[in-house]
Scaffold this motif. Structure first.
Motif, PDB file in Angstrom:
ATOM      1  N   THR A   2       0.834  -1.195   0.000  1.00 46.17           N
ATOM      2  CA  THR A   2       0.000   0.000   0.000  1.00 46.17           C
ATOM      3  C   THR A   2       0.869   1.246   0.000  1.00 46.17           C
ATOM      4  OG1 THR A   2      -1.775  -1.112   1.205  1.00 46.17           O
ATOM      5  CG2 THR A   2      -1.744   1.295   1.292  1.00 46.17           C
ATOM      6  N   CYS A   4       0.723   5.306   0.619  1.00 49.10           N
ATOM      7  CA  CYS A   4      -0.129   6.328   1.217  1.00 49.10           C
ATOM      8  C   CYS A   4       0.597   7.661   1.267  1.00 49.10           C
ATOM      9  CB  CYS A   4      -0.564   5.927   2.636  1.00 49.10           C
ATOM     10  SG  CYS A   4       0.772   5.899   3.859  1.00 49.10           S
ATOM     11  N   ARG A  24       3.876  -0.784   9.451  1.00 50.82           N
ATOM     12  CA  ARG A  24       2.987  -1.788   8.840  1.00 50.82           C
ATOM     13  C   ARG A  24       3.536  -2.273   7.506  1.00 50.82           C
ATOM     14  NH1 ARG A  24      -1.816  -3.143  10.664  1.00 50.82           N
ATOM     15  NH2 ARG A  24      -3.399  -4.121   9.346  1.00 50.82           N
ATOM     16  N   TRP A  26       3.952  -0.217   4.797  1.00 52.54           N
ATOM     17  CA  TRP A  26       3.446   0.581   3.689  1.00 52.54           C
ATOM     18  C   TRP A  26       4.537   1.500   3.145  1.00 52.54           C
ATOM     19  CZ3 TRP A  26      -2.117   2.691   5.153  1.00 52.54           C
ATOM     20  CH2 TRP A  26      -2.965   1.595   5.390  1.00 52.54           C
ATOM     21  N   GLU A  67      -3.025   4.701  -2.748  1.00 57.72           N
ATOM     22  CA  GLU A  67      -4.279   4.040  -2.420  1.00 57.72           C
ATOM     23  C   GLU A  67      -4.997   4.751  -1.273  1.00 57.72           C
ATOM     24  OE1 GLU A  67      -1.739   0.863  -4.291  1.00 57.72           O
ATOM     25  OE2 GLU A  67      -1.407   2.323  -2.712  1.00 57.72           O
ATOM     26  N   VAL A  68      -4.215   5.407  -0.417  1.00 56.65           N
ATOM     27  CA  VAL A  68      -4.775   6.070   0.758  1.00 56.65           C
ATOM     28  C   VAL A  68      -4.131   7.441   0.935  1.00 56.65           C
ATOM     29  CG1 VAL A  68      -5.144   5.948   3.254  1.00 56.65           C
ATOM     30  CG2 VAL A  68      -5.080   3.839   1.907  1.00 56.65           C
ATOM     31  N   ILE A 212      -4.974   3.834  10.512  1.00 51.35           N
ATOM     32  CA  ILE A 212      -4.635   2.718   9.619  1.00 51.35           C
ATOM     33  C   ILE A 212      -5.852   1.807   9.452  1.00 51.35           C
ATOM     34  CG2 ILE A 212      -3.113   0.751   9.262  1.00 51.35           C
ATOM     35  CD1 ILE A 212      -1.706   3.479   9.112  1.00 51.35           C
ATOM     36  N   ALA A 213      -6.532   1.521  10.561  1.00 51.21           N
ATOM     37  CA  ALA A 213      -7.720   0.667  10.497  1.00 51.21           C
ATOM     38  C   ALA A 213      -8.821   1.315   9.665  1.00 51.21           C
ATOM     39  CB  ALA A 213      -8.222   0.372  11.909  1.00 51.21           C
ATOM     40  N   GLU A 216      -8.335   0.768   6.069  1.00 55.37           N
ATOM     41  CA  GLU A 216      -8.551  -0.606   5.629  1.00 55.37           C
ATOM     42  C   GLU A 216     -10.001  -1.063   5.763  1.00 55.37           C
ATOM     43  OE1 GLU A 216      -4.185  -2.571   6.565  1.00 55.37           O
ATOM     44  OE2 GLU A 216      -5.702  -2.570   8.177  1.00 55.37           O
ATOM     45  N   GLN A 217     -10.698  -0.572   6.805  1.00 54.54           N
ATOM     46  CA  GLN A 217     -12.033  -1.124   7.053  1.00 54.54           C
ATOM     47  C   GLN A 217     -13.070  -0.107   7.499  1.00 54.54           C
ATOM     48  OE1 GLN A 217      -9.876  -3.570   9.738  1.00 54.54           O
ATOM     49  NE2 GLN A 217     -11.119  -2.996  11.516  1.00 54.54           N
TER      50      GLN A 217
END
Length: 318
Positions: A2, A4, A24, A26, A67-68, A212-213, A216-217
């Motif tokens: 990923t 970012c 993580r 990234w 992506e982020v 971060i969470a 992702e979600q």
């Protein structure tokens, strides 16, 4: 892997987000205005990009291929004399970021808002949470009004935006002392008085992990209150004093005297007046939604305060 972009990486929360993302695995790009600025993450392997929140082209270039995007920077106005101008400037700033994000085709924008965008609970018998919107004009303070306007603009943009609302953030990494000034003063024994108030404290590292969470979600279009521990002002100051081995505050400031100080501050400059003026809006919070959906797991308050004091000593603030 990923990729970012962290906007605000030289600041407190942004720096912790960049550190957590790098840990993580990234690929982390970090936006900064000044070419030599590294904030508290000079030891973190990031790809520094130079840009400005008012420069749409520099934002697009930095976001391209990501992506982020984490937007943890922006307006931090205080006072009430130029409220309309401050709100307009804040909205313009966040809209520039949103336009750049849309043009760059990045995947998701995680926007760092503030607990000030939550109002009192609209139902008896529960704590305030994401269901309780701030009522514009109720604080008459530029920070509250600007943060509300920016969050609304972000969530109503139609873009894949997740908004996070941290409470009072303490812990390591507040290089500019944007939030931690009161903690540092308490550790030096320079706060002899207190007022009756309850608020919520969350660790900077827990806030970063929640970002971060959210990438992702988290659910786009939703906001999440990132809270840790509801605590009285006196208890938090006493804990800090104990860990720093200094005397805790002993004198309770009567609400009428606080009102008098705020009134005087309308005429003569008083540092921190905005916080004093809005102290009446402080409240405990319910973090259940972030715990349930983002896995937020607040660490012990003593660990947060203790690690913040250790970091202060390491960088020479204490």
């Amino acid at each position: 892997m990923t990729t970012c972009l962290v906007i605000g990486a030289t600041g407190f929360i942004g720096g912790q987000i960049a550190r957590a993302a790098a840990e993580r695995g990234w690929q982390v790009r970090a936006l900064r205005r000044r070419p030599q600025a590294v904030g508290a993450i000079g030891d973190v392997p990031v790809d520094w990009r130079t840009g400005d929140l008012a420069d749409r082209a520099s934002l697009i270039a930095a976001m391209h291929g990501c992506e982020v995007v984490f937007h943890a920077a922006g307006a931090y106005p205080h006072g009430a004399r130029h409220l309309a101008q401050e709100i307009h400037a804040a909205e313009s700033q966040v809209r520039t970021v949103l336009q750049a994000f849309d043009a760059a085709g990045a995947g998701r924008l995680v926007y760092t808002s503030s607990f000030t965008t939550l109002g009192p609970p609209n139902a008896a018998g529960r704590l305030a949470d994401e269901r309780d919107p701030y009522l514009p004009g109720s604080a008459q303070e530029a920070y509250h009004e600007a943060k509300w306007a920016m969050e609304v603009a972000a969530l109503q943009s139609g873009l894949p935006v997740v908004a996070l609302c941290p409470t009072a953030v303490f812990g390591p990494g507040d290089v500019h002392l944007s939030v931690s000034q009161i903690l540092l003063l308490a550790a030096k024994g320079r706060i002899p008085v207190y007022v009756d108030a309850t608020f919520n404290i969350v660790d900077s590292r827990d806030v970063a992990l929640a970002h971060i969470a959210a990438a992702e979600q988290g659910r786009p279009g939703e906001r999440y209150l990132l809270g840790g521990h509801n605590v009285t002002l006196l208890d938090s100051l006493a804990l800090t004093a104990r860990l720093a081995h200094v005397a805790p505050p002993r004198l309770r400031l009567h609400p009428r005297l606080l009102d008098a100080i705020v009134s005087v501050g309308q005429v003569f400059p008083i540092r921190g007046l905005g916080h004093l003026r809005t102290m009446r809006l402080w409240q405990p919070f319910d973090n259940a939604k972030a715990v349930r959906e983002l896995g937020l797991a607040p660490r012990p308050l003593e660990e947060t305060v203790g690690d913040a004091l250790t970091w202060f000593r390491t960088v020479g603030y204490l």
